[in-house]
Motif scaffolding. Structure first.
Motif, PDB file in Angstrom:
ATOM      1  N   GLU A 150       0.843  -1.204   0.000  1.00  0.00           N
ATOM      2  CA  GLU A 150       0.000   0.000   0.000  1.00  0.00           C
ATOM      3  C   GLU A 150       0.883   1.260   0.000  1.00  0.00           C
ATOM      4  O   GLU A 150       0.697   2.168  -0.798  1.00  0.00           O
ATOM      5  CB  GLU A 150      -0.855  -0.058   1.279  1.00  0.00           C
ATOM      6  CG  GLU A 150      -1.892   1.003   1.416  1.00  0.00           C
ATOM      7  CD  GLU A 150      -3.158   0.668   0.653  1.00  0.00           C
ATOM      8  OE1 GLU A 150      -3.386  -0.521   0.366  1.00  0.00           O
ATOM      9  OE2 GLU A 150      -3.889   1.620   0.326  1.00  0.00           O
ATOM     10  N   ARG A 151       1.821   1.279   0.896  1.00  0.00           N
ATOM     11  CA  ARG A 151       2.718   2.426   1.052  1.00  0.00           C
ATOM     12  C   ARG A 151       3.468   2.721  -0.252  1.00  0.00           C
ATOM     13  O   ARG A 151       3.613   3.862  -0.678  1.00  0.00           O
ATOM     14  CB  ARG A 151       3.729   2.101   2.174  1.00  0.00           C
ATOM     15  CG  ARG A 151       4.847   3.087   2.370  1.00  0.00           C
ATOM     16  CD  ARG A 151       4.369   4.321   3.074  1.00  0.00           C
ATOM     17  NE  ARG A 151       5.421   5.314   3.201  1.00  0.00           N
ATOM     18  CZ  ARG A 151       5.196   6.579   3.527  1.00  0.00           C
ATOM     19  NH1 ARG A 151       3.972   7.020   3.763  1.00  0.00           N
ATOM     20  NH2 ARG A 151       6.186   7.442   3.622  1.00  0.00           N
ATOM     21  N   LEU A 152       3.952   1.653  -0.893  1.00  0.00           N
ATOM     22  CA  LEU A 152       4.766   1.828  -2.103  1.00  0.00           C
ATOM     23  C   LEU A 152       3.889   2.182  -3.316  1.00  0.00           C
ATOM     24  O   LEU A 152       4.407   2.470  -4.390  1.00  0.00           O
ATOM     25  CB  LEU A 152       5.605   0.574  -2.362  1.00  0.00           C
ATOM     26  CG  LEU A 152       6.692   0.317  -1.289  1.00  0.00           C
ATOM     27  CD1 LEU A 152       7.271  -1.096  -1.422  1.00  0.00           C
ATOM     28  CD2 LEU A 152       7.813   1.352  -1.362  1.00  0.00           C
ATOM     29  N   GLY A 153       2.577   2.197  -3.120  1.00  0.00           N
ATOM     30  CA  GLY A 153       1.682   2.686  -4.171  1.00  0.00           C
ATOM     31  C   GLY A 153       1.707   4.198  -4.278  1.00  0.00           C
ATOM     32  O   GLY A 153       1.389   4.767  -5.323  1.00  0.00           O
ATOM     33  N   THR A 154       2.092   4.870  -3.204  1.00  0.00           N
ATOM     34  CA  THR A 154       2.099   6.339  -3.223  1.00  0.00           C
ATOM     35  C   THR A 154       3.508   6.916  -3.038  1.00  0.00           C
ATOM     36  O   THR A 154       3.699   8.122  -3.149  1.00  0.00           O
ATOM     37  CB  THR A 154       1.186   6.902  -2.102  1.00  0.00           C
ATOM     38  OG1 THR A 154       1.494   6.221  -0.879  1.00  0.00           O
ATOM     39  CG2 THR A 154      -0.286   6.702  -2.439  1.00  0.00           C
ATOM     40  N   HIS A 155       4.479   6.050  -2.725  1.00  0.00           N
ATOM     41  CA  HIS A 155       5.851   6.524  -2.506  1.00  0.00           C
ATOM     42  C   HIS A 155       6.812   5.558  -3.171  1.00  0.00           C
ATOM     43  O   HIS A 155       6.615   4.345  -3.124  1.00  0.00           O
ATOM     44  CB  HIS A 155       6.172   6.603  -1.009  1.00  0.00           C
ATOM     45  CG  HIS A 155       5.274   7.546  -0.273  1.00  0.00           C
ATOM     46  ND1 HIS A 155       4.032   7.173   0.188  1.00  0.00           N
ATOM     47  CD2 HIS A 155       5.419   8.849   0.047  1.00  0.00           C
ATOM     48  CE1 HIS A 155       3.450   8.217   0.760  1.00  0.00           C
ATOM     49  NE2 HIS A 155       4.272   9.247   0.694  1.00  0.00           N
ATOM     50  N   LYS A 156       7.902   6.123  -3.753  1.00  0.00           N
ATOM     51  CA  LYS A 156       8.870   5.262  -4.443  1.00  0.00           C
ATOM     52  C   LYS A 156       9.626   4.370  -3.450  1.00  0.00           C
ATOM     53  O   LYS A 156       9.907   3.212  -3.725  1.00  0.00           O
ATOM     54  CB  LYS A 156       9.853   6.152  -5.221  1.00  0.00           C
ATOM     55  CG  LYS A 156      10.807   5.392  -6.115  1.00  0.00           C
ATOM     56  CD  LYS A 156      11.424   6.349  -7.139  1.00  0.00           C
ATOM     57  CE  LYS A 156      12.129   5.596  -8.243  1.00  0.00           C
ATOM     58  NZ  LYS A 156      13.406   5.128  -8.035  1.00  0.00           N
ATOM     59  N   TYR A 157       9.964   4.964  -2.312  1.00  0.00           N
ATOM     60  CA  TYR A 157      10.672   4.224  -1.257  1.00  0.00           C
ATOM     61  C   TYR A 157       9.846   4.308   0.025  1.00  0.00           C
ATOM     62  O   TYR A 157       8.900   5.095   0.100  1.00  0.00           O
ATOM     63  CB  TYR A 157      12.075   4.815  -1.034  1.00  0.00           C
ATOM     64  CG  TYR A 157      12.961   4.646  -2.248  1.00  0.00           C
ATOM     65  CD1 TYR A 157      13.597   3.431  -2.491  1.00  0.00           C
ATOM     66  CD2 TYR A 157      13.129   5.687  -3.164  1.00  0.00           C
ATOM     67  CE1 TYR A 157      14.396   3.254  -3.615  1.00  0.00           C
ATOM     68  CE2 TYR A 157      13.928   5.517  -4.296  1.00  0.00           C
ATOM     69  CZ  TYR A 157      14.555   4.300  -4.509  1.00  0.00           C
ATOM     70  OH  TYR A 157      15.327   4.125  -5.622  1.00  0.00           O
ATOM     71  N   LEU A 158      10.229   3.555   1.042  1.00  0.00           N
ATOM     72  CA  LEU A 158       9.408   3.504   2.250  1.00  0.00           C
ATOM     73  C   LEU A 158       9.229   4.871   2.898  1.00  0.00           C
ATOM     74  O   LEU A 158       8.143   5.203   3.368  1.00  0.00           O
ATOM     75  CB  LEU A 158      10.007   2.512   3.255  1.00  0.00           C
ATOM     76  CG  LEU A 158       9.891   1.046   2.823  1.00  0.00           C
ATOM     77  CD1 LEU A 158      10.639   0.142   3.791  1.00  0.00           C
ATOM     78  CD2 LEU A 158       8.425   0.625   2.706  1.00  0.00           C
ATOM     79  N   ALA A 159      10.288   5.675   2.912  1.00  0.00           N
ATOM     80  CA  ALA A 159      10.186   6.964   3.605  1.00  0.00           C
ATOM     81  C   ALA A 159       9.859   8.118   2.658  1.00  0.00           C
ATOM     82  O   ALA A 159       9.860   9.272   3.073  1.00  0.00           O
ATOM     83  CB  ALA A 159      11.472   7.246   4.376  1.00  0.00           C
ATOM     84  N   GLY A 160       9.607   7.836   1.402  1.00  0.00           N
ATOM     85  CA  GLY A 160       9.275   8.930   0.483  1.00  0.00           C
ATOM     86  C   GLY A 160       9.891   8.707  -0.877  1.00  0.00           C
ATOM     87  O   GLY A 160       9.942   7.579  -1.361  1.00  0.00           O
ATOM     88  N   GLU A 161      10.389   9.771  -1.461  1.00  0.00           N
ATOM     89  CA  GLU A 161      10.894   9.667  -2.840  1.00  0.00           C
ATOM     90  C   GLU A 161      12.371   9.296  -2.917  1.00  0.00           C
ATOM     91  O   GLU A 161      12.913   9.152  -4.005  1.00  0.00           O
ATOM     92  CB  GLU A 161      10.626  10.979  -3.603  1.00  0.00           C
ATOM     93  CG  GLU A 161       9.128  11.264  -3.766  1.00  0.00           C
ATOM     94  CD  GLU A 161       8.307   9.994  -4.074  1.00  0.00           C
ATOM     95  OE1 GLU A 161       8.556   9.357  -5.117  1.00  0.00           O
ATOM     96  OE2 GLU A 161       7.441   9.612  -3.255  1.00  0.00           O
ATOM     97  N   ASN A 162      13.021   9.199  -1.759  1.00  0.00           N
ATOM     98  CA  ASN A 162      14.457   8.918  -1.748  1.00  0.00           C
ATOM     99  C   ASN A 162      14.781   7.617  -1.022  1.00  0.00           C
ATOM    100  O   ASN A 162      14.138   7.273  -0.030  1.00  0.00           O
ATOM    101  CB  ASN A 162      15.212  10.057  -1.041  1.00  0.00           C
ATOM    102  CG  ASN A 162      14.967  11.379  -1.719  1.00  0.00           C
ATOM    103  OD1 ASN A 162      15.509  11.642  -2.790  1.00  0.00           O
ATOM    104  ND2 ASN A 162      14.122  12.214  -1.124  1.00  0.00           N
ATOM    105  N   TYR A 163      15.819   6.951  -1.520  1.00  0.00           N
ATOM    106  CA  TYR A 163      16.362   5.770  -0.837  1.00  0.00           C
ATOM    107  C   TYR A 163      16.980   6.219   0.475  1.00  0.00           C
ATOM    108  O   TYR A 163      17.781   7.162   0.502  1.00  0.00           O
ATOM    109  CB  TYR A 163      17.434   5.134  -1.717  1.00  0.00           C
ATOM    110  CG  TYR A 163      18.125   3.930  -1.093  1.00  0.00           C
ATOM    111  CD1 TYR A 163      17.483   2.704  -1.032  1.00  0.00           C
ATOM    112  CD2 TYR A 163      19.416   4.030  -0.593  1.00  0.00           C
ATOM    113  CE1 TYR A 163      18.113   1.599  -0.475  1.00  0.00           C
ATOM    114  CE2 TYR A 163      20.057   2.928  -0.033  1.00  0.00           C
ATOM    115  CZ  TYR A 163      19.388   1.715   0.020  1.00  0.00           C
ATOM    116  OH  TYR A 163      20.016   0.626   0.576  1.00  0.00           O
ATOM    117  N   THR A 164      16.594   5.579   1.567  1.00  0.00           N
ATOM    118  CA  THR A 164      17.125   5.971   2.876  1.00  0.00           C
ATOM    119  C   THR A 164      17.506   4.730   3.683  1.00  0.00           C
ATOM    120  O   THR A 164      17.328   3.605   3.236  1.00  0.00           O
ATOM    121  CB  THR A 164      16.084   6.759   3.712  1.00  0.00           C
ATOM    122  OG1 THR A 164      15.015   5.863   4.049  1.00  0.00           O
ATOM    123  CG2 THR A 164      15.560   7.980   2.980  1.00  0.00           C
TER     124      THR A 164
END
Ligand code: GS8
Length: 215
Positions: A150-164
């Motif tokens: 679900e989360r990755l349906g609206t964000h590229k990575y878990l915390a948003g648009e950046n790999y963290t």
């Protein structure tokens, strides 16, 4: 070498630290520890990690243990180097990174650890794989990864648009699980699968996988 990781690359918790070091482009040395001889339960290792586990970490005079804490230290100290893993420039972004790091440690790690323990570690020690334990853990991991889907349906990575670091901390156990028939837990969730393909093909990840157990 200033930075030393006591342990071995095949250990998932050591690999977690190596992933961070590679993303930051830092020089380091892995100081091998003979676990079969019980070196981790004796001095001098116990003075570096009083729980007698790996990894233990040194950066000059600083000594630390707990892979996730070591990673936060590295990301703070070497904030300007390599990948921005904590997004500390933004209060809100960094809080979201913290949130998904907590999810990894408190929701994801428990069930996936059980799967790896049973399917990868038990055979090494000549112990049987208890299928009921694997199945129960797989069900639990599936429920956690439904939230990720679900989360990755609206964000590229878990915390948003950046790999963290929130993504990074997941990698070691997934490397091993993806070699088993339980890879289906990831592969049956298209967005989780795409996320895994992305984070597992980063140059830093590929480098660290080389030092893990061969497939
Ligand atoms: C866990 C360390 C750990 O379990 C961390 O650093 O993240 N929360 C800690 N280390 C394992 C190897 S992990 O592959 C270990 O040292 N096992 C041997 C033992 O416990 O005797």
């Amino acid at each position: 070498m200033e930075i030393k990781v006591h342990g071995m690359g095949m250990s998932t918790c050591c690999a977690r630290v190596l992933l961070c070091l590679e993303e930051k482009g830092l020089d380091y040395e892995v100081v091998p520890l003979d676990l079969t001889a019980g070196a981790h339960k004796q001095q001098p290792h116990l003075s570096l990690n009083p729980f007698g586990q790996i990894p233990a970490f040194e950066d000059g005079n600083v000594t630390l243990f707990e892979s996730r804490a070591i990673n936060r230290y590295l990301a703070r100290k070497y904030e300007a180097a390599g990948t921005d893993l904590l997004r500390s420039g933004s209060l809100v972004e960094s809080a979201v990174v913290d949130t998904w790091m907590e999810v990894e440690a408190h929701q994801f790690n428990g069930p996936i650890y059980k799967i790896i323990r049973q399917m990868i570690v038990n055979p090494i020690y000549g112990l049987p794989i208890v299928e009921e334990v694997v199945e129960a853990a797989a069900q639990n991991l599936g429920k956690v990864l439904d939230v990720y889907e679900e989360r990755l349906g609206t964000h590229k990575y878990l915390a948003g648009e950046n790999y963290t670091m929130a993504d990074l901390n997941h990698i070691p156990y997934l490397v091993y699980m993806m070699r088993t028939d339980r890879a289906i837990i990831v592969n049956s969730r298209p967005r989780v699968k795409a996320w895994w393909e992305d984070i597992s093909s980063r140059p830093a990840t590929l480098k660290v996988i080389e030092s893990m157990m061969p497939a």
